[in-house]
Design a protein around this motif. Structure first.
Motif, mmCIF file in Angstrom:
data_model
loop_
_atom_site.group_PDB
_atom_site.id
_atom_site.type_symbol
_atom_site.label_atom_id
_atom_site.label_comp_id
_atom_site.label_asym_id
_atom_site.label_seq_id
_atom_site.Cartn_x
_atom_site.Cartn_y
_atom_site.Cartn_z
ATOM 1 N N PHE A 12 50.644 74.394 54.503
ATOM 2 C CA PHE A 12 50.673 74.110 55.940
ATOM 3 C C PHE A 12 49.011 73.679 56.589
ATOM 4 O O PHE A 12 49.173 72.789 57.188
ATOM 5 C CB PHE A 12 51.385 75.275 56.886
ATOM 6 C CG PHE A 12 52.891 75.155 56.679
ATOM 7 C CD1 PHE A 12 53.438 74.383 57.384
ATOM 8 C CD2 PHE A 12 53.580 76.099 55.856
ATOM 9 C CE1 PHE A 12 54.914 74.263 57.385
ATOM 10 C CE2 PHE A 12 54.884 76.110 55.769
ATOM 11 C CZ PHE A 12 55.557 75.211 56.614
ATOM 12 N N CYS A 13 48.309 74.365 55.681
ATOM 13 C CA CYS A 13 46.901 73.966 56.008
ATOM 14 C C CYS A 13 46.616 72.611 55.733
ATOM 15 O O CYS A 13 46.009 71.805 56.565
ATOM 16 C CB CYS A 13 45.896 74.809 55.672
ATOM 17 S SG CYS A 13 45.858 76.534 56.070
ATOM 18 N N ASP A 208 59.640 79.796 57.656
ATOM 19 C CA ASP A 208 58.059 79.741 56.904
ATOM 20 C C ASP A 208 57.223 80.126 57.579
ATOM 21 O O ASP A 208 56.037 81.089 57.313
ATOM 22 C CB ASP A 208 57.968 78.249 56.774
ATOM 23 C CG ASP A 208 58.948 77.816 55.410
ATOM 24 O OD1 ASP A 208 59.466 78.384 54.709
ATOM 25 O OD2 ASP A 208 58.875 76.477 55.066
ATOM 26 N N MET A 209 57.269 79.758 58.759
ATOM 27 C CA MET A 209 56.106 80.323 59.791
ATOM 28 C C MET A 209 56.039 81.729 60.192
ATOM 29 O O MET A 209 55.152 82.441 60.261
ATOM 30 C CB MET A 209 56.021 79.486 60.883
ATOM 31 C CG MET A 209 55.562 78.018 61.018
ATOM 32 S SD MET A 209 53.843 78.033 60.372
ATOM 33 C CE MET A 209 54.022 77.662 58.582
ATOM 34 N N GLY A 214 54.735 86.869 61.428
ATOM 35 C CA GLY A 214 55.362 88.058 61.575
ATOM 36 C C GLY A 214 55.455 88.215 63.096
ATOM 37 O O GLY A 214 55.850 89.382 63.775
ATOM 38 N N ASP A 215 55.078 87.192 64.131
ATOM 39 C CA ASP A 215 55.245 87.254 65.457
ATOM 40 C C ASP A 215 55.958 85.899 65.885
ATOM 41 O O ASP A 215 55.475 84.894 65.941
ATOM 42 C CB ASP A 215 53.739 87.364 66.060
ATOM 43 C CG ASP A 215 53.768 87.475 67.471
ATOM 44 O OD1 ASP A 215 53.866 88.667 68.013
ATOM 45 O OD2 ASP A 215 53.754 86.292 68.154
ATOM 46 N N TRP A 216 56.970 85.923 66.777
ATOM 47 C CA TRP A 216 57.769 84.885 67.151
ATOM 48 C C TRP A 216 56.913 83.869 68.111
ATOM 49 O O TRP A 216 56.903 82.557 68.195
ATOM 50 C CB TRP A 216 58.984 85.106 67.833
ATOM 51 C CG TRP A 216 60.124 85.727 66.670
ATOM 52 C CD1 TRP A 216 60.643 86.843 66.433
ATOM 53 C CD2 TRP A 216 60.581 84.838 65.900
ATOM 54 N NE1 TRP A 216 61.310 86.753 65.337
ATOM 55 C CE2 TRP A 216 61.387 85.485 64.785
ATOM 56 C CE3 TRP A 216 60.392 83.362 65.616
ATOM 57 C CZ2 TRP A 216 62.249 85.000 63.875
ATOM 58 C CZ3 TRP A 216 61.000 82.771 64.343
ATOM 59 C CH2 TRP A 216 61.913 83.597 63.736
ATOM 60 N N GLY A 226 50.659 73.179 65.026
ATOM 61 C CA GLY A 226 50.348 73.692 63.609
ATOM 62 C C GLY A 226 49.686 74.754 63.408
ATOM 63 O O GLY A 226 48.919 75.412 64.110
ATOM 64 N N PRO A 227 49.909 75.352 62.066
ATOM 65 C CA PRO A 227 49.206 76.674 61.681
ATOM 66 C C PRO A 227 47.732 76.677 61.657
ATOM 67 O O PRO A 227 46.981 77.804 62.133
ATOM 68 C CB PRO A 227 49.936 76.959 60.619
ATOM 69 C CG PRO A 227 50.103 75.806 59.967
ATOM 70 C CD PRO A 227 50.844 75.068 61.064
ATOM 71 N N GLY A 228 47.263 75.525 61.412
ATOM 72 C CA GLY A 228 45.830 75.435 61.239
ATOM 73 C C GLY A 228 45.185 75.865 62.727
ATOM 74 O O GLY A 228 44.149 76.388 62.784
ATOM 75 N N ASN A 229 45.588 75.199 63.988
ATOM 76 C CA ASN A 229 45.083 75.305 65.205
ATOM 77 C C ASN A 229 45.257 76.912 65.700
ATOM 78 O O ASN A 229 44.462 77.548 66.379
ATOM 79 C CB ASN A 229 45.712 74.347 66.205
ATOM 80 C CG ASN A 229 45.069 73.145 66.116
ATOM 81 O OD1 ASN A 229 43.714 73.051 65.930
ATOM 82 N ND2 ASN A 229 45.753 72.251 66.127
ATOM 83 N N VAL A 230 46.380 77.169 65.337
ATOM 84 C CA VAL A 230 46.701 78.983 65.608
ATOM 85 C C VAL A 230 45.819 79.607 64.743
ATOM 86 O O VAL A 230 45.133 80.645 65.148
ATOM 87 C CB VAL A 230 48.089 79.021 65.103
ATOM 88 C CG1 VAL A 230 48.172 80.825 65.302
ATOM 89 C CG2 VAL A 230 49.040 78.312 66.035
ATOM 90 N N ASN A 231 45.474 79.585 63.436
ATOM 91 C CA ASN A 231 44.479 80.393 62.796
ATOM 92 C C ASN A 231 43.344 80.349 63.326
ATOM 93 O O ASN A 231 42.267 81.248 63.364
ATOM 94 C CB ASN A 231 44.498 79.915 61.266
ATOM 95 C CG ASN A 231 45.801 80.181 60.841
ATOM 96 O OD1 ASN A 231 46.717 80.829 61.153
ATOM 97 N ND2 ASN A 231 46.100 79.385 59.650
ATOM 98 N N LYS A 232 42.705 79.095 64.005
ATOM 99 C CA LYS A 232 41.424 78.789 64.434
ATOM 100 C C LYS A 232 41.420 79.743 65.588
ATOM 101 O O LYS A 232 40.274 80.531 66.076
ATOM 102 C CB LYS A 232 41.182 77.278 64.670
ATOM 103 C CG LYS A 232 39.876 76.817 65.216
ATOM 104 C CD LYS A 232 39.757 75.229 65.584
ATOM 105 C CE LYS A 232 40.014 74.776 64.513
ATOM 106 N NZ LYS A 232 40.065 73.111 64.820
#
Length: 516
Positions: A12-13, A208-209, A214-216, A226-232
């Motif tokens: 996903f990254c 997948d997410m 583990g949090d809706w 996208g997961p990249g921006n959430v991780n940032k």
């Protein structure tokens, strides 16, 4: 994080890196709100909330929705409630996903209940038809049923919604992501517009997410940016993993995303308290499906069964040109439950009805070995007024990036009248020009005339008799399948030669096959 989750996270990254060129989902295209508190805090809303409702309500897929409930009290203005009422109502909603109340959520509720009241009326009518479909898929995957309200935010429950950047369907998948999650998209078929299959794809993404976060609420945020921006945002917040604690570190459009989801949960349940009346649907809520194993036009079904063509389109929005490519693989046709037996009973008549007219320029591509290469076709598209690279890409099931590469374009701008070279998956049906089709038919007829004895020999149940062949009908035969055995012969030719008033034939019947 175990090995499998690490691999999933890396995938996903990589998808997120590519988003700079072609976004995964269409939500980054937003409209700025007017100067109010929501605009100050968030600033952007999804395209679905900026829809032209008057235009939407005149589109074919909502012609079966109209506000007819005379006992519902409907007002043009919103009803004021204090914060404590909103908070208490949200707490009463049965929900696995946390639905907190705050000023931003309040502003989102006011947006739905105030300026977007007409859109809410429309969505409530559509919900009667689409929510049962979505809920069934969510339940199958053991996911929270309230995720259905995300489709409200994404597309305003419009199954044929197309964003300015090419995101499509109830769940607004971009083409590459749709294909990653198993949706078929080509010139004829777009399963992003199929409510059931698109929901299946969305469920796979949710799971997948959720395996990562583990949090809706973080899952919802990742669906948008996208997961990249959430991780940032998590890194910038010092490792916080609560949506509201990373709120100010997220992209501006994502800050409105979860609050709008909470507001959608609220307004779709408490619309009566705000004097909003839903439109009532006259679409058949009881439907059934039949499998189509030959190329078929929706108009053939409409004419023979007496079903309005617009209703068929509303029930089968995935077929972009009204053609079901059953010749490549069995394809689904959704019908009102009351009409499924009629289709089975009149199937031969359906397949042969107006075939020379409705499918005259359609050349079936038979991929018996399952090879997709047989359906690849080079075509030229002349850009029409009002078209852009995204609408063209959506029409043919390709990406804007592909169009730029094939035509040496340095940007997404395409001028009216420009000829674009495209390499498309035609979905198993190539479109020949009328002139080409006529030439091919004449050539085939001429060849058949010279080789009549050979043709007669190749069919054990046919024989030459004077100036025509005769054919003994076998079990499972139809006029259409018999005509296909003799190049240059149409179903109309067979009916005329045999004095048939309909396409009905029976095993053992002897038919004259005219020598063309």
């Amino acid at each position: 994080m175990n090995k499998n989750l690490l691999i999933l996270f890396c995938l996903f990254c990589l998808m997120q890196v590519s988003r700079a060129q072609d976004p995964i989902f269409g939500e980054p295209q937003h409209s700025t709100l007017s100067a109010d508190s929501l605009s100050d805090v968030v600033g952007l809303i999804p395209e679905s909330l900026d829809a032209n409702v008057d235009s939407l309500l005149h589109s074919w897929h909502v012609q079966y929705f109209s506000k007819v409930d005379e006992y519902c009290h409907d007002d043009a203005e919103n009803v004021y409630f204090p914060d404590s009422v909103y908070e208490e109502r949200l707490e009463r909603l049965p929900s696995v996903i946390r639905l907190p109340y705050n000023e931003v959520v309040r502003d989102c509720i006011d947006l739905y209940a105030g300026r977007k009241r007409d859109l809410v009326r429309y969505m409530l009518g559509m919900a009667d038809f689409y929510f049962p479909i979505i809920e069934q898929v969510l339940d199958k995957h053991n996911l929270p049923l309230e995720l259905k309200y995300l489709a409200v935010v994404e597309s305003a429950l419009n199954p044929v919604a197309l964003s300015r950047v090419g995101a499509c369907g109830l769940w607004q998948f971009m083409l590459p992501t749709g294909k990653i999650y198993g949706l078929e998209i080509n010139s004829l078929l777009d399963e992003r517009r199929d409510p059931e299959k698109a929901t299946e794809a969305a469920c796979k993404y949710f799971k997948d997410m959720y395996a990562i976060y583990g949090d809706w609420n973080l899952v919802l945020a990742s669906y948008n940016c996208g997961p990249g921006n959430v991780n940032k945002a998590i890194r910038r917040s010092g490792g916080k993993t609560d949506f509201w604690e990373i709120f100010r570190f997220l992209p501006r459009e994502t800050r409105s995303y979860v609050p709008l989801f909470i507001a959608a949960n609220y307004i779709m349940n408490y619309y009566c308290d705000h004097n909003i009346c839903p439109m009532q649907t006259s679409l058949p809520l009881a439907t059934d499906t039949v499998m189509v194993s030959s190329m078929l036009h929706l108009q053939q079904v409409s004419d023979v069964l007496g079903i309005d063509i617009e209703q068929l389109r509303a029930l089968n929005p995935q077929y972009k040109r009204d053609i079901i490519p059953g010749n490549t693989e069995p394809s689904v046709l959704k019908l009102p439950a009351s009409q499924t037996y009629a289709f089975v009973d009149k199937e031969d008549s359906v397949y042969t009805h107006r075939i020379e007219e409705l499918l005259a320029n359609c050349v079936p591509v038979h991929a018996a070995d399952g090879s997709k290469n047989l359906t690849l076709e080079k075509i030229t598209h002349v850009v029409a007024s009002g078209e852009n690279i995204y609408t063209i890409a959506n029409r043919y099931g390709v990406t804007p990036k592909d169009i730029r590469k094939w035509n040496g374009l340095g940007s997404n701008r395409v001028a009216k009248g420009r000829r674009l070279r495209l390499h498309v998956d035609n979905g198993g049906v190539a479109f020949a020009s009328a002139k080409t089709k006529k030439t091919e038919k004449a050539g085939a007829a001429k060849a058949e005339q010279k080789a009549t004895p050979v043709v007669a020999k190749s069919h054990q149940t046919a024989r030459v008799s004077g100036k025509s062949l005769t054919y003994k009908v076998q079990s499972g035969d139809s006029l259409y399948s018999i005509a296909k055995k003799y190049p240059g012969v149409s179903t109309d030719d067979l009916q005329r030669a045999n004095g048939l008033t309909s396409a009905d034939i029976r095993p053992g019947q002897v038919l004259k096959i005219p020598v063309v």
